[in-house]
Design an enzyme around this catalytic site. Structure first.
Site, PDB file in Angstrom:
ATOM      1  N   GLU A  63      -6.905  -9.466  30.448  1.00 14.81           N
ATOM      2  CA  GLU A  63      -7.833  -9.217  31.561  1.00 14.81           C
ATOM      3  C   GLU A  63      -9.286  -9.365  31.111  1.00 14.81           C
ATOM      4  OE1 GLU A  63      -6.608  -5.522  33.414  1.00 14.81           O
ATOM      5  OE2 GLU A  63      -4.771  -6.478  34.169  1.00 14.81           O
ATOM      6  N   GLU A  74       2.541 -15.003  31.686  1.00 13.17           N
ATOM      7  CA  GLU A  74       3.358 -16.219  31.737  1.00 13.17           C
ATOM      8  C   GLU A  74       2.534 -17.446  31.367  1.00 13.17           C
ATOM      9  OE1 GLU A  74       3.073 -13.815  33.929  1.00 13.17           O
ATOM     10  OE2 GLU A  74       4.844 -13.598  35.199  1.00 13.17           O
ATOM     11  N   CYS A 114       1.391 -18.947  38.241  1.00 15.41           N
ATOM     12  CA  CYS A 114       2.289 -19.010  37.075  1.00 15.41           C
ATOM     13  C   CYS A 114       3.517 -19.860  37.397  1.00 15.41           C
ATOM     14  CB  CYS A 114       2.711 -17.615  36.639  1.00 15.41           C
ATOM     15  SG  CYS A 114       1.363 -16.709  35.828  1.00 15.41           S
TER      16      CYS A 114
HETATM   17  N1  THU Z   1       0.245 -10.228  35.855  1.00 15.64           N
HETATM   18  C1  THU Z   1       0.934 -10.974  34.946  1.00 15.64           C
HETATM   19  O1  THU Z   1       0.561 -11.060  33.767  1.00 15.64           O
HETATM   20  N2  THU Z   1       2.057 -11.598  35.367  1.00 15.64           N
HETATM   21  C2  THU Z   1       2.588 -11.489  36.606  1.00 15.64           C
HETATM   22  O2  THU Z   1       3.634 -12.073  36.873  1.00 15.64           O
HETATM   23  C3  THU Z   1       1.915 -10.689  37.623  1.00 15.64           C
HETATM   24  C4  THU Z   1       0.616 -10.104  37.243  1.00 15.64           C
HETATM   25  C5  THU Z   1      -0.937  -9.495  35.390  1.00 15.64           C
HETATM   26  C6  THU Z   1      -2.251 -10.011  35.889  1.00 15.64           C
HETATM   27  C7  THU Z   1      -3.107  -8.765  35.769  1.00 15.64           C
HETATM   28  O3  THU Z   1      -3.577  -8.666  34.425  1.00 15.64           O
HETATM   29  C8  THU Z   1      -2.150  -7.619  36.000  1.00 15.64           C
HETATM   30  O4  THU Z   1      -0.845  -8.167  35.818  1.00 15.64           O
HETATM   31  C9  THU Z   1      -2.239  -6.998  37.390  1.00 15.64           C
HETATM   32  O5  THU Z   1      -2.137  -7.973  38.379  1.00 15.64           O
END
Ligand code: THU
Length: 160
Positions: A63, A74, A114
Site C-alpha cells: 500500500e 496478485e 488482477c
Molecule cells: N487486495 C489484494 O492484494 N488482493 C485482492 O484480491 C483484493 C485486495 C489488497 C489491496 C489493498 O492493499 C487491500 O487489499 C484492501 O483492498
C-alpha cells in the site's frame, strides 16, 4: 433476442482434501501475508505462484499513502514472476488474506485488474493458471483458469 449465460466452474474443498502441491502453495501464500505492507487497510494479502519448473514465488499487497499507487498481492506476484522468470509459465496461483491475524473464512476473490493481469500471464505462455482461493471455511479451486473468473475478456486479439 437470445438469452445467454456464463457459468463459473469451481470446487469447494477442505484444505485436507487438496493435493500436497496445492496445500504447499496455500501455505506459501499464507506465510507471505507476513510481508504484506498494509498500514492503511490492515488487510494483509499474500499470493504464491507456482511456475512450470517447480519454482514458487510469493508476493503481497503493497500500500501507499497515495492510495492508488499501491498494488495488490496478485499483481505484485505475477509481475515478479514475469520479471524474474520471463520464459517460464505460471501454472498455479494461491491467494490468502487476513486481518489481525485471522484469515478470512470465505476466500477473497481477485479484483478485476488482477484478473486481467492473470489473463495476460496465461495468454503469454498459452497455459491456464490453476487458481486456489483460500478461506478457513473452505478453499475455492478453479481448475479452468482465469476465464472462469473473467468471462468477457479483453486480450491481444482485439488489437490485431
Ligand atoms: N487486495 C489484494 O492484494 N488482493 C485482492 O484480491 C483484493 C485486495 C489488497 C489491496 C489493498 O492493499 C487491500 O487489499 C484492501 O483492498
Amino acid at each position: 433476442m437470445k438469452s445467454l449465460t456464463h457459468t463459473c466452474h469451481y470446487l469447494l474443498c477442505d484444505y485436507d482434501e487438496l493435493p500436497e502441491a496445492d496445500r504447499h502453495l496455500i501455505d506459501a501464500a499464507k506465510l507471505a501475508t507476513e510481508h504484506s505492507y498494509a498500514p492503511y487497510s490492515h488487510f494483509h494479502v499474500g499470493a504464491a505462484a507456482l511456475l512450470a519448473d517447480g519454482t514458487v514465488l510469493t508476493g503481497t499487497n503493497q500500500e501507499n499513502a497515495a492510495y492508488p499507487s499501491g498494488l495488490c498481492a496478485e499483481r505484485t506476484t505475477l509481475f515478479y514472476a514475469g520479471s524474474s522468470h520471463p520464459d517460464t509459465p505460471v501454472v498455479a496461483l494461491a491467494i490468502a488474506a487476513h486481518t489481525d491475524g485471522h484469515f478470512t473464512p470465505t476466500p477473497i476473490a481477485p479484483c478485476g485488474a488482477c484478473r486481467q493481469v492473470m489473463l495476460e500471464a496465461e495468454k503469454r505462455h498459452h497455459h491456464p493458471i490453476r487458481i486456489l482461493l483460500y478461506g478457513t471455511e473452505g478453499t475455492y479451486l478453479i481448475e479452468g483458469g482465469t476465464t472462469e473468473l473473467l468471462p468477457f475478456t479483453f486480450d491481444a486479439s482485439f488489437l490485431e
